[in-house]
Design an enzyme around this catalytic site. Structure first.
Site, PDB file in Angstrom:
ATOM      1  N   HIS A  77     -28.368  56.087  95.895  1.00 24.67           N
ATOM      2  CA  HIS A  77     -27.999  56.305  94.355  1.00 24.67           C
ATOM      3  C   HIS A  77     -26.482  56.446  94.256  1.00 24.67           C
ATOM      4  O   HIS A  77     -25.461  56.726  95.179  1.00 24.67           O
ATOM      5  CB  HIS A  77     -28.533  57.514  93.766  1.00 24.67           C
ATOM      6  CG  HIS A  77     -30.169  57.318  94.150  1.00 24.67           C
ATOM      7  ND1 HIS A  77     -31.133  56.864  93.109  1.00 24.67           N
ATOM      8  CD2 HIS A  77     -30.897  57.708  95.283  1.00 24.67           C
ATOM      9  CE1 HIS A  77     -32.624  56.811  93.450  1.00 24.67           C
ATOM     10  NE2 HIS A  77     -32.121  57.290  94.865  1.00 24.67           N
ATOM     11  N   GLY A  78     -26.064  56.462  92.953  1.00 24.08           N
ATOM     12  CA  GLY A  78     -24.602  56.711  92.657  1.00 24.08           C
ATOM     13  C   GLY A  78     -23.975  57.587  93.035  1.00 24.08           C
ATOM     14  O   GLY A  78     -23.087  57.682  93.794  1.00 24.08           O
TER      15      GLY A  78
ATOM     16  N   ARG B 239     -37.065  53.550  93.096  1.00 23.59           N
ATOM     17  CA  ARG B 239     -36.003  52.377  92.741  1.00 23.59           C
ATOM     18  C   ARG B 239     -35.154  52.160  94.021  1.00 23.59           C
ATOM     19  O   ARG B 239     -34.679  50.958  94.162  1.00 23.59           O
ATOM     20  CB  ARG B 239     -35.155  52.902  91.526  1.00 23.59           C
ATOM     21  CG  ARG B 239     -34.435  54.247  91.833  1.00 23.59           C
ATOM     22  CD  ARG B 239     -33.941  54.699  90.469  1.00 23.59           C
ATOM     23  NE  ARG B 239     -33.155  55.806  90.297  1.00 23.59           N
ATOM     24  CZ  ARG B 239     -33.729  57.124  90.131  1.00 23.59           C
ATOM     25  NH1 ARG B 239     -35.075  57.378  89.966  1.00 23.59           N
ATOM     26  NH2 ARG B 239     -32.559  58.071  90.223  1.00 23.59           N
TER      27      ARG B 239
ATOM     28  N   LYS C 141     -28.529  59.252  76.617  1.00 20.47           N
ATOM     29  CA  LYS C 141     -27.017  59.590  76.981  1.00 20.47           C
ATOM     30  C   LYS C 141     -26.203  59.992  75.802  1.00 20.47           C
ATOM     31  O   LYS C 141     -25.331  60.699  75.315  1.00 20.47           O
ATOM     32  CB  LYS C 141     -26.606  58.767  77.976  1.00 20.47           C
ATOM     33  CG  LYS C 141     -26.993  58.746  79.416  1.00 20.47           C
ATOM     34  CD  LYS C 141     -26.447  57.824  80.281  1.00 20.47           C
ATOM     35  CE  LYS C 141     -27.332  57.949  81.760  1.00 20.47           C
ATOM     36  NZ  LYS C 141     -26.551  56.764  82.698  1.00 20.47           N
TER      37      LYS C 141
ATOM     38  N   GLU D 250     -30.579  60.933  93.995  1.00 19.98           N
ATOM     39  CA  GLU D 250     -29.597  60.975  93.015  1.00 19.98           C
ATOM     40  C   GLU D 250     -29.374  62.503  92.658  1.00 19.98           C
ATOM     41  O   GLU D 250     -30.360  63.405  93.178  1.00 19.98           O
ATOM     42  CB  GLU D 250     -30.247  60.170  91.877  1.00 19.98           C
ATOM     43  CG  GLU D 250     -29.171  60.176  90.656  1.00 19.98           C
ATOM     44  CD  GLU D 250     -27.810  60.028  91.016  1.00 19.98           C
ATOM     45  OE1 GLU D 250     -27.122  60.668  91.607  1.00 19.98           O
ATOM     46  OE2 GLU D 250     -27.505  58.914  90.522  1.00 19.98           O
TER      47      GLU D 250
ATOM     48  N   GLY E 255     -31.468  61.031  87.274  1.00 16.70           N
ATOM     49  CA  GLY E 255     -31.609  61.896  88.214  1.00 16.70           C
ATOM     50  C   GLY E 255     -32.751  61.840  89.184  1.00 16.70           C
ATOM     51  O   GLY E 255     -32.998  60.900  89.486  1.00 16.70           O
TER      52      GLY E 255
ATOM     53  N   HIS F  44     -29.088  51.245  94.247  1.00 15.71           N
ATOM     54  CA  HIS F  44     -30.415  50.662  93.833  1.00 15.71           C
ATOM     55  C   HIS F  44     -29.812  49.752  92.383  1.00 15.71           C
ATOM     56  O   HIS F  44     -29.030  50.016  91.896  1.00 15.71           O
ATOM     57  CB  HIS F  44     -31.274  51.662  93.519  1.00 15.71           C
ATOM     58  CG  HIS F  44     -30.904  52.596  92.125  1.00 15.71           C
ATOM     59  ND1 HIS F  44     -31.187  52.158  90.919  1.00 15.71           N
ATOM     60  CD2 HIS F  44     -30.665  53.731  92.141  1.00 15.71           C
ATOM     61  CE1 HIS F  44     -30.865  53.109  90.133  1.00 15.71           C
ATOM     62  NE2 HIS F  44     -30.306  54.278  90.914  1.00 15.71           N
ATOM     63  N   GLY F  45     -30.819  48.773  92.402  1.00 19.64           N
ATOM     64  CA  GLY F  45     -30.792  47.793  91.067  1.00 19.64           C
ATOM     65  C   GLY F  45     -30.809  48.789  89.976  1.00 19.64           C
ATOM     66  O   GLY F  45     -31.387  49.868  89.910  1.00 19.64           O
TER      67      GLY F  45
END
Length: 345
Positions: A273-274, A149, A214, A203, A113, A100-101
Site C-alpha cells: 500500500h501507499g 486489494r 475525503k 495500509e 486504510g 495495489h491497483g
C-alpha cells in the site's frame, strides 16, 4: 505447465496466508522468521515475547514450515548460477515494490486504510499492466499485506510473468491448514512461488476517518487539518496511525523477514500500500521524515531495486510508461531476460 493450467490454478487459489486470521493479527503482532534447511521457522523472539506477554493475557510460540512451497531453484540471476550456501551474501537480488491497483473506495474517494476493499475494473487492469512490466524479472518469493486489494494485485501481476510459475498462498495459520495445503509433487513445487501475507504490510490505519469521503471530511474539518492527518509524519488521524507508526511495523517486518531473503539471493516482490511502501522506501533510500511525506506512489506502477553488498540501488522510475523506461537492467537481469527469450522461443 501450460498457460491454461496456470490460469486455472490462479482461479483456485485461496486468498489468505499464514498471518491471515484476524484474531491472530491482533494478538501476535511480533513475529520473526528465519530460514532453515528446507523452509522457514516462525517464532516470537524471547525479547519481543516478554514485551508482548506484558501487554496481553496469553502468548505462545508459533512454528510453521514453508517447505511445501519452497522451490529448490537457485537464484536465477546469480553470477555463479548456484546458491549453495544461503548464509553467504548473494552478489545481487531483485526487489520489486508494487502499490495495489485502484480499489473500489479509491474510486469513491473514501478513506480506506485497513478496510478490506477489492479492486475496481481499472485496478485489475493496472495490476495486469504492472505484471507486464515485471514479466522479465526473476521472482522467488512474494510478500503481500493481508488485504485483498494487495493480494489481487500480486496474483494478477503474476499471470503476465513469462516463467508462468504459479503463486501459492502459504497457509500456516494452524496445523490443519498447513497439512491440507501441502504439495506432494516435486515437479509441481518447482513451478510454484510462495506467497506470504503479513498484516504488518497493511495500509496505515486511518482510525475514525475510515469510510469517510475525503472531500466531505475536508469541508467539515478544513483542508489544512485533513492535510495534516494525511501527510504529516508523526500526527495520526483520530484513533488511527501516523506514518511514523506505520513505518515502525512495516520496516521492522522488512528487516526481520524480507531482508534475509534478499541477502540469501532470493528475488522478492512486495505488493502492498501507499503508506507501508512509502515507509519501506524511506528505509531503502534513507529519506528523512520531511522527504518521505512528499513521496507519491502511483497505483499499479512497479518499482525495482537491486540489493547488492547490503545496499539498495533503485533501478526504476515509477512514472515511466513502458518497461524500457521503467527499468535500467543490470547485467545479470539482462542475462536472465536473454535466458527467457532462449527458453520460450
Amino acid at each position: 505447465m501450460s498457460a491454461s493450467t496456470f490460469h486455472q490454478a490462479i482461479g483456485s487459489l485461496h486468498s489468505i496466508g499464514y498471518v491471515s486470521n484476524s484474531t491472530f493479527h491482533n494478538e501476535c503482532g511480533n513475529v520473526s522468521m528465519r530460514l532453515i534447511t528446507r523452509g522457514f521457522k516462525l517464532e516470537i523472539s524471547p525479547s519481543k515475547r516478554e514485551d508482548y506477554c506484558s501487554r496481553n493475557r496469553s502468548c505462545g510460540t508459533i512454528q510453521a514450515s514453508l517447505s511445501s512451497y519452497q522451490t529448490p531453484e537457485s537464484n536465477p540471476i546469480s553470477s555463479s548460477g548456484t546458491n549453495k550456501d544461503s548464509s553467504k551474501k548473494s552478489s545481487e537480488a531483485a526487489l520489486i515494490l508494487i502499490r495495489h491497483g485502484e480499489s473500489l473506495w479509491n474510486e469513491k474517494n473514501l478513506f480506506t486504510g485497513c478496510v478490506d476493499v477489492p479492486l475496481t475494473k481499472r485496478g485489475v487492469e493496472e495490476a495486469i499492466e504492472a505484471g507486464k512490466r515485471i514479466s522479465n524479472i526473476p521472482i522467488n518469493i512474494i510478500y503481500t499485506s493481508s488485504l485483498i486489494r494487495a493480494q489481487m494485485t500480486a496474483m494478477l501481476a503474476m499471470t503476465q510473468h513469462r516463467r508462468k510459475k504459479v503463486p501459492i498462498v502459504v497457509h500456516n495459520e494452524n496445523e490443519q491448514a498447513h497439512a491440507w495445503s501441502q504439495i506432494f509433487s516435486e515437479e509441481t513445487k518447482e513451478q510454484c512461488i510462495p506467497v506470504v501475507t503479513a498484516w504488518q504490510l497493511n495500509e496505515r490505519m486511518y482510525g475514525e476517518l475510515q469510510g469517510l469521503n475525503k472531500q466531505e471530511t475536508a469541508d467539515k474539518y478544513g483542508k489544512e487539518q485533513v492535510h495534516v492527518w494525511r501527510r504529516s509524519y508523526d500526527i495520526p488521524p483520530p484513533n488511527g496511525e501516523s506514518l511514523e507508526m506505520c513505518a515502525e511495523r512495516a520496516v521492522a517486518y522488512f528487516k526481520e523477514e524480507i531482508e534475509p531473503q534478499l541477502r540469501a539471493g532470493k528475488n522478492v516482490m512486495i505488493a502492498a500500500h501507499g503508506n507501508s511502501l512509502r515507509s519501506i522506501i524511506m528505509y531503502l533510500d534513507k529519506l528523512t521524515s520531511q522527504e518521505v511525506i512528499s513521496l507519491e506512489l502511483s497505483t499499479g506502477i512497479p518499482m525495482l531495486y537491486i540489493a547488492k553488498e547490503e545496499k539498495y540501488i533503485r533501478r526504476g522510475s515509477p512514472a515511466a510508461p513502458t518497461e524500457a523506461g521503467v527499468y535500467a537492467y543490470t547485467k545479470n537481469l539482462a542475462k536472465y531476460r536473454q535466458k527467457l527469450d532462449e527458453m520460450l522461443h
